[in-house]
Design a protein around this motif. Structure first.
Motif, PDB file in Angstrom:
ATOM      1  N   ASN A 115      69.325  20.646   9.499  1.00 51.57           N
ATOM      2  CA  ASN A 115      68.850  20.641  10.805  1.00 51.57           C
ATOM      3  C   ASN A 115      67.530  20.622  11.331  1.00 51.57           C
ATOM      4  O   ASN A 115      67.032  20.470  12.369  1.00 51.57           O
ATOM      5  CB  ASN A 115      69.390  22.305  11.317  1.00 51.57           C
ATOM      6  N   THR A 116      66.536  20.719  10.209  1.00 51.65           N
ATOM      7  CA  THR A 116      65.081  20.647  10.415  1.00 51.65           C
ATOM      8  C   THR A 116      64.653  19.291   9.649  1.00 51.65           C
ATOM      9  O   THR A 116      63.406  19.337   9.625  1.00 51.65           O
ATOM     10  CB  THR A 116      64.436  21.840  10.003  1.00 51.65           C
ATOM     11  N   SER A 117      65.460  18.512   9.152  1.00 55.19           N
ATOM     12  CA  SER A 117      64.783  17.399   8.253  1.00 55.19           C
ATOM     13  C   SER A 117      63.863  16.572   8.993  1.00 55.19           C
ATOM     14  O   SER A 117      63.163  15.667   8.351  1.00 55.19           O
ATOM     15  CB  SER A 117      65.818  16.710   7.499  1.00 55.19           C
ATOM     16  N   ASN A 118      64.397  16.413  10.342  1.00 49.23           N
ATOM     17  CA  ASN A 118      63.630  15.283  11.255  1.00 49.23           C
ATOM     18  C   ASN A 118      62.383  15.859  11.853  1.00 49.23           C
ATOM     19  O   ASN A 118      61.775  15.270  12.694  1.00 49.23           O
ATOM     20  CB  ASN A 118      64.534  14.809  12.221  1.00 49.23           C
ATOM     21  N   ALA A 119      61.807  17.144  11.549  1.00 45.33           N
ATOM     22  CA  ALA A 119      60.471  17.679  11.958  1.00 45.33           C
ATOM     23  C   ALA A 119      59.434  16.702  11.477  1.00 45.33           C
ATOM     24  O   ALA A 119      59.131  16.233  10.440  1.00 45.33           O
ATOM     25  CB  ALA A 119      60.302  19.245  11.498  1.00 45.33           C
ATOM     26  N   LEU A 120      58.500  16.553  12.639  1.00 43.14           N
ATOM     27  CA  LEU A 120      57.520  15.712  12.631  1.00 43.14           C
ATOM     28  C   LEU A 120      56.373  16.088  11.608  1.00 43.14           C
ATOM     29  O   LEU A 120      55.561  15.427  10.992  1.00 43.14           O
ATOM     30  CB  LEU A 120      56.780  15.237  13.973  1.00 43.14           C
ATOM     31  N   ASP A 121      56.166  17.463  11.661  1.00 44.80           N
ATOM     32  CA  ASP A 121      54.913  17.983  10.846  1.00 44.80           C
ATOM     33  C   ASP A 121      55.398  19.023   9.876  1.00 44.80           C
ATOM     34  O   ASP A 121      55.553  20.015  10.272  1.00 44.80           O
ATOM     35  CB  ASP A 121      53.856  18.472  11.854  1.00 44.80           C
ATOM     36  N   ARG A 122      55.473  18.374   8.764  1.00 46.09           N
ATOM     37  CA  ARG A 122      55.922  19.604   7.528  1.00 46.09           C
ATOM     38  C   ARG A 122      55.006  20.401   7.258  1.00 46.09           C
ATOM     39  O   ARG A 122      55.273  21.298   6.275  1.00 46.09           O
ATOM     40  CB  ARG A 122      56.551  18.454   6.500  1.00 46.09           C
ATOM     41  N   THR A 123      53.516  19.960   7.589  1.00 48.58           N
ATOM     42  CA  THR A 123      52.569  21.000   7.171  1.00 48.58           C
ATOM     43  C   THR A 123      52.698  22.354   8.013  1.00 48.58           C
ATOM     44  O   THR A 123      51.780  23.202   7.548  1.00 48.58           O
ATOM     45  CB  THR A 123      51.225  20.448   7.359  1.00 48.58           C
ATOM     46  N   GLN A 124      53.445  22.559   8.819  1.00 46.81           N
ATOM     47  CA  GLN A 124      53.316  23.725   9.689  1.00 46.81           C
ATOM     48  C   GLN A 124      54.178  24.855   8.984  1.00 46.81           C
ATOM     49  O   GLN A 124      55.096  24.494   8.224  1.00 46.81           O
ATOM     50  CB  GLN A 124      53.929  23.476  11.301  1.00 46.81           C
ATOM     51  N   ILE A 125      53.422  25.950   8.845  1.00 39.97           N
ATOM     52  CA  ILE A 125      54.047  27.100   8.100  1.00 39.97           C
ATOM     53  C   ILE A 125      55.154  27.576   9.087  1.00 39.97           C
ATOM     54  O   ILE A 125      54.998  27.902  10.343  1.00 39.97           O
ATOM     55  CB  ILE A 125      53.010  28.121   7.884  1.00 39.97           C
ATOM     56  N   ALA A 126      56.299  27.797   8.235  1.00 34.61           N
ATOM     57  CA  ALA A 126      57.553  28.037   9.114  1.00 34.61           C
ATOM     58  C   ALA A 126      57.482  29.648   9.213  1.00 34.61           C
ATOM     59  O   ALA A 126      56.807  30.537   8.649  1.00 34.61           O
ATOM     60  CB  ALA A 126      58.809  27.841   8.271  1.00 34.61           C
ATOM     61  N   GLU A 127      58.332  30.166  10.333  1.00 35.90           N
ATOM     62  CA  GLU A 127      58.496  31.340  10.597  1.00 35.90           C
ATOM     63  C   GLU A 127      59.408  32.357   9.634  1.00 35.90           C
ATOM     64  O   GLU A 127      59.271  33.596   9.512  1.00 35.90           O
ATOM     65  CB  GLU A 127      58.994  31.881  11.993  1.00 35.90           C
ATOM     66  N   SER A 128      60.121  31.615   8.994  1.00 36.75           N
ATOM     67  CA  SER A 128      61.006  32.305   7.860  1.00 36.75           C
ATOM     68  C   SER A 128      61.281  31.109   6.686  1.00 36.75           C
ATOM     69  O   SER A 128      61.105  30.061   7.000  1.00 36.75           O
ATOM     70  CB  SER A 128      62.297  32.788   8.592  1.00 36.75           C
TER      71      SER A 128
END
Length: 212
Positions: free
Chosen positions: A19-32
């Motif tokens: 569900n998140t594999s298409n995120a543009l910026d993978r360097t963002q720290i996730a909330e969980s």
């Protein structure tokens, strides 16, 4: 017909983050840990700056150019699940070496903490420090630790978690295993937000063998 266990693991891992594999910026720290967006098979690893146990700077790209790499991200030497995972690698270190692989293990701890861990456990894998979270964020597996959890770790076990400089929030990596070829391309990945669930040495060896 039953699918091979390794194939099932890869499918489940991809499904966890589809569900998140298409995120543009993978360097963002996730909330969980459940919301991390790890690098996928076929993508290139970042050229992160790391530190050796002795505190010397080292380039991840330079290391992975030397030979195919089994890259393990773990939370720290204080984590019993991580220690068990790393200790289990002794059973496949020889066979992996025969296949031409090196094993690198990255944590957000400092070189001093890694030095203590190395002396206590005598791990044979190469431990690397990522105190600036370059590799952890670059591979898309970093997540923020809730303040109550951070306080609990410090109060109950005297564990000091690493902080993101920009926000001051504690960050940990979701436990992960990547296999990289000598160009830095991801040829296998396993990321699971459940800290108790780790890829077994036997399955890791089979994944490495099939990835050549």
């Amino acid at each position: 017909m039953k699918q091979p266990l390794l194939v099932v693991i890869v499918i489940l891992t991809i499904g966890l983050f589809s569900n998140t594999s298409n995120a543009l910026d993978r360097t963002q720290i996730a909330e969980s840990a459940e919301n991390v967006t790890p690098l996928l098979i076929g993508q290139s690893a970042p050229n992160s700056k790391l530190q050796t146990v002795e505190g010397d700077p080292v380039s991840l790209k330079a290391l992975t150019m030397e030979k195919p790499t089994v890259l393990i991200f773990y939370r720290g030497g204080w984590c019993p699940y991580c220690n068990r995972q790393l200790a289990g690698l002794k059973d496949i270190e020889g066979p992996l070496d025969e296949l031409g692989y090196q094993i690198l293990a990255i944590s957000p701890e400092t070189p001093a903490q890694l030095q203590q861990q190395k002396l206590q456990t005598k791990f044979t894998v190469r431990l690397l420090a990522d105190p600036d979270l370059e590799a952890i964020s670059g591979f898309g597996i970093g997540f923020y630790v809730p303040n109550e959890t951070r306080t609990k770790y410090k109060t109950n076990w005297d564990i000091n978690l690493n902080n993101e400089k920009a926000t001051g929030r504690a960050v940990l990596p979701a436990p992960a295993v990547f296999i990289l070829d000598t160009t830095g391309k991801v040829v296998f990945s396993y990321v699971n937000p459940n800290i108790k669930t780790r890829l077994s040495p036997e399955l890791l060896y089979q994944a490495a063998k099939l990835s050549l």
